[in-house]
Design a protein around this motif. Structure first.
Motif: not given
Length: 282
Positions: A161-171
């Motif tokens: 999985s991929f975590l984007d902390r800036k936009e607060r989204i987990l892919f």
């Protein structure tokens, strides 16, 4: 009635796009100030380079959440892709005939009512990309935006999985969704991955999985907030023997053992609750 082209693009956050490929699979393109990241390559119906050229002229990397055919079909378009070593063998030769069967199945489930596509549209290629290792803790630096890799096996051994902390989204690919198949790993392994995702919950508000607008559904959105806890609960009850197990054609007519709870269902192999030599996660 006129049908849509084989893909739709929606902006789900700033510089964050989902590419819905004819209801077959979802890809995500994330854009920073210096480069981009494409997550997954769909089934291979779409000229992905042309699509991405509409979104950016920056260089970009390509990473794959897991090695199932509906996520690797377009990989041959690119010179190199990142994938976990446990799933990397699938990129030795992309199974286009199996993908064609998958397209036909989803087409008959409703995709053909909405999208102008068919298995004949597959962009087949004998050229395979260079495979680069995707692993826990790896960071894609996009410029003002860092994307963190989290190993989440269960659906496949090499799921990430991929975590984007800036936009607060987990892919999350197919690692944590409402129709979760745990056929290639133990339920114990899956629970460990879900617990790991839970530990990152303070850093994301939305979980986008590898399928939006499934088949012909007119929908683009994140998973319901309860999905992670529902999946964890199912794994816990399977492990402690209290689950209400049924036989169910969970997806694509697959007849399997499954447990339903809340908004989630998990199909699993009853011979692989805890694999030999595994330490129980809790």
């Amino acid at each position: 009635m006129a049908r849509l082209k084989s893909y739709q693009i929606n902006e789900i956050a700033k510089d964050t796009f989902v590419i819905n490929e004819a209801g077959m699979s979802a890809m995500y393109f994330l854009r920073g100030s210096e480069r981009g990241l494409l997550i997954d390559t769909g089934v291979g119906l779409t000229d992905l380079k042309a699509v991405i050229s509409m979104l950016t002229d920056l260089p970009y990397d390509v990473a794959i959440t897991h090695g199932h055919q509906d996520h690797i079909g377009g990989a041959a378009e690119f010179d190199q892709v990142y994938i976990h070593k446990a799933d990397a063998d699938v990129l030795k030769q992309i199974p286009y005939d199996g993908i064609a069967d998958y397209i036909e199945q989803l087409g008959k489930m409703g995709a053909y009512d909405v999208y102008d596509c068919s298995p004949e549209d597959l962009r087949r290629s004998d050229k395979m990309p260079q495979v680069k290792d995707l692993h826990e803790g790896m960071i894609f630096h996009l410029g003002g935006r860092d994307i963190e890799v989290i190993e989440t096996p269960g659906h496949t051994p090499g799921g990430c999985s991929f975590l984007d902390r800036k936009e607060r989204i987990l892919f999350s690919g197919d690692a944590c969704n409402g129709f979760l198949l745990c056929m290639g790993n133990s339920v114990n392994t899956l629970l460990g991955a879900l617990d790991k995702i839970k530990s990152y919950e303070p850093y994301f508000d939305r979980n986008f999985n590898g399928h939006v607008g499934y088949a012909g559904m007119p929908f683009v959105g994140s998973m319901p907030n309860s999905i992670l806890d529902d999946c964890i609960h199912i794994c816990e009850t399977i492990l402690d023997g209290t689950a209400q197990v049924c036989r169910s054609k969970v997806v694509l007519g697959i007849d399997s053992y499954a447990v339903f709870y809340g908004k989630a269902r998990i199909a699993f192999d009853p011979a692989r609750i805890i694999d030999e030599g595994e330490v129980r996660v809790r």
